[in-house]
Design a protein around this motif. Sequence first.
Motif, mmCIF file in Angstrom:
data_model
loop_
_atom_site.group_PDB
_atom_site.id
_atom_site.type_symbol
_atom_site.label_atom_id
_atom_site.label_comp_id
_atom_site.label_asym_id
_atom_site.label_seq_id
_atom_site.Cartn_x
_atom_site.Cartn_y
_atom_site.Cartn_z
ATOM 1 N N LEU A 1 -0.064 5.414 -5.246
ATOM 2 C CA LEU A 1 0.024 6.863 -5.399
ATOM 3 C C LEU A 1 -1.323 7.560 -5.321
ATOM 4 C CD1 LEU A 1 2.777 7.300 -8.140
ATOM 5 C CD2 LEU A 1 2.983 7.186 -5.644
ATOM 6 N N ARG A 2 -2.422 6.801 -5.264
ATOM 7 C CA ARG A 2 -3.728 7.451 -5.087
ATOM 8 C C ARG A 2 -3.867 8.011 -3.672
ATOM 9 N NH1 ARG A 2 -7.098 4.286 -2.104
ATOM 10 N NH2 ARG A 2 -6.416 2.139 -1.764
ATOM 11 N N LEU A 3 -3.041 7.532 -2.730
ATOM 12 C CA LEU A 3 -3.048 8.048 -1.373
ATOM 13 C C LEU A 3 -2.164 9.284 -1.304
ATOM 14 C CD1 LEU A 3 -2.723 4.685 0.598
ATOM 15 C CD2 LEU A 3 -4.801 5.969 0.061
ATOM 16 N N ASP A 4 -2.675 10.349 -0.707
ATOM 17 C CA ASP A 4 -1.982 11.636 -0.713
ATOM 18 C C ASP A 4 -0.573 11.546 -0.131
ATOM 19 O OD1 ASP A 4 -4.172 12.801 -1.861
ATOM 20 O OD2 ASP A 4 -4.951 13.665 -0.002
ATOM 21 N N ARG A 5 -0.436 10.859 0.992
ATOM 22 C CA ARG A 5 0.873 10.806 1.647
ATOM 23 C C ARG A 5 1.889 10.071 0.765
ATOM 24 N NH1 ARG A 5 2.868 11.601 6.886
ATOM 25 N NH2 ARG A 5 0.772 12.088 7.652
ATOM 26 N N ASN A 6 1.463 9.002 0.132
ATOM 27 C CA ASN A 6 2.372 8.265 -0.745
ATOM 28 C C ASN A 6 2.774 9.098 -1.965
ATOM 29 O OD1 ASN A 6 2.137 6.119 0.996
ATOM 30 N ND2 ASN A 6 0.733 4.949 -0.292
ATOM 31 N N TYR A 7 1.813 9.821 -2.529
ATOM 32 C CA TYR A 7 2.125 10.687 -3.672
ATOM 33 C C TYR A 7 3.127 11.762 -3.272
ATOM 34 C CZ TYR A 7 1.520 13.723 -7.704
ATOM 35 O OH TYR A 7 1.749 14.478 -8.816
ATOM 36 N N LEU A 8 2.898 12.358 -2.109
ATOM 37 C CA LEU A 8 3.814 13.387 -1.617
ATOM 38 C C LEU A 8 5.217 12.808 -1.424
ATOM 39 C CD1 LEU A 8 3.679 16.381 -0.583
ATOM 40 C CD2 LEU A 8 3.433 15.426 1.705
ATOM 41 N N ALA B 1 6.590 10.103 -2.831
ATOM 42 C CA ALA B 1 7.250 9.588 -4.030
ATOM 43 C C ALA B 1 7.517 10.657 -5.090
ATOM 44 C CB ALA B 1 6.399 8.468 -4.635
ATOM 45 N N ARG B 2 6.600 11.619 -5.219
ATOM 46 C CA ARG B 2 6.697 12.548 -6.351
ATOM 47 C C ARG B 2 7.132 13.966 -5.952
ATOM 48 N NH1 ARG B 2 3.591 10.606 -10.713
ATOM 49 N NH2 ARG B 2 4.062 8.386 -10.863
ATOM 50 N N VAL B 3 6.730 14.401 -4.765
ATOM 51 C CA VAL B 3 6.940 15.806 -4.395
ATOM 52 C C VAL B 3 8.193 16.008 -3.550
ATOM 53 C CG1 VAL B 3 5.925 17.810 -3.231
ATOM 54 C CG2 VAL B 3 4.464 16.245 -4.525
ATOM 55 N N MET C 1 0.823 -1.208 0.000
ATOM 56 C CA MET C 1 0.000 0.000 0.000
ATOM 57 C C MET C 1 0.859 1.261 0.000
ATOM 58 S SD MET C 1 -3.255 -0.466 -0.171
ATOM 59 C CE MET C 1 -3.946 1.023 0.530
ATOM 60 N N ASN C 2 2.122 1.147 0.463
ATOM 61 C CA ASN C 2 2.992 2.321 0.500
ATOM 62 C C ASN C 2 3.358 2.832 -0.888
ATOM 63 O OD1 ASN C 2 3.035 2.317 3.291
ATOM 64 N ND2 ASN C 2 4.881 1.055 3.418
ATOM 65 N N SER C 3 3.115 2.028 -1.922
ATOM 66 C CA SER C 3 3.401 2.461 -3.295
ATOM 67 C C SER C 3 2.147 2.911 -4.033
ATOM 68 C CB SER C 3 4.078 1.327 -4.073
ATOM 69 O OG SER C 3 3.232 0.186 -4.141
#
Length: 464
Positions: A200-207, A209-211, A196-198
């Motif tokens: 990216l639909r979850l805000d924290r994971n997107y932040l 990995a991408r931001v 689930m940590n990968s």
Amino acid sequence: MARALRRRSVAFGPRALGARLAELLPGFPASRVCVAFSGGADSTALLGALAALPRPPLELRAVHIDHRLHPHSRRWSAHCRRLARSLAVPLEVLSARIARAPGESVEAAARTARYRLLARSLEEGEALLTAHHEDDQLETVLLQLLRGGGLAGIAAMPARAPFARGLLMRPLLGWSREELLAFLRAQGLKWIEDPMNSELRLDRNYLRARVLPAIRERWPAAAATVSRTARHAAQAQRLLDELGRADVARAAFGAMLSAKVLRALPPERRRNALRYWITAAGHRPPPASRLEEIAGPMLAARVDAQPQVSWPGAVVLRQADLLSLCAAPGAGEHPASSPSGAPPPPEISWSWGRRRSCVLPACGGRLTLQADERGPLDLEALPATLTVRARRGGERLRPVRGGPHRALKSLMQEARVPAAERGRRPLIYAGDTLVAVAGLWLDESVQASEASRRRARLIWSAAG
């Protein structure tokens, strides 16, 4: 306030962790410590370093929560058992029952269930340690900013806070995830990677990995500087809490608040007082729109309107001039009253010093004495054993310090407590003296003052 986080030059390891715990936990290592152990990298580093302390705590144990949301959750629990056994740390595995409130995400419901189980597991005076680290703090602050969070959100996660019957501590906030991973590799400790940590639909994971990689490339010290901002926000929030506590004390009528007194406050202080009242009672703060509804239309409504405002987990009701706060009704709640002519439920003897929670099998629910340095109840004014029983008629207490004794029947009528609910409220006695009506009033004899050294809140969970 805990001391500032340790200098960046101190590498993570057992000795550094022991020094941090000595700052956070008075008396350490003569302390009882429980680790919230997921089996992931962060909590594995925490448990591994604790197990290797040169001076271990008086008692060390771990609790793993199986959320039963992933097909491999039983395999993860087995991994946690093996690792805890290899570290000679006792482990308790608990299964969560996830119940989503309307509009609530699965992740938020799982977090609520997890902390509920951890709170029930925590022993009197025990410290619960979670593995939140510096990068978690950065993510939390940024998410709060992006979601329009207030000071309390920007203040993010404190290193130490009251929790259940003990403390919640986050001793890893001064170290990054990379430092924890370096420790794990050096020690040869294995951990679980939740897929689930990968997602990216979850805000924290997107932040994450991408931001954050772009932010760190431009500002390498972002985590440390944002943590400093969070501490500044926490200091400001404490001042607002003190103001809220004072305003709530002036508006208080037992556990309820006077709408008239609240209306006299400027709008900003009114919202602050309501937010403090709600969070101090152990509920989540309402969304901004709901808080505005309580502070505006609810307080301005006609005396006979009886409006209510709810959000996941809680509901505020206005009856006549008084606002009351209670947990939102849940599945499995017991009927509001017993059948006419049924014998009253038996009395329950509650030795609250040995067990801070008291289950009420006859009428359903649970009473809990929750330690709180700002709580309205003086623990030292309570006898070692309390008696819990249902209404029988003729009860009286003194809900206002220095005021007259009042008939419970009159108080409930004035507060517009629905007739069907009046018989459900458990009554708490010290000997023959009625000292509390669950969720509503405390007698003067047990009310806390500024001189009280041990304070608490009496929480009634109607859902059991």
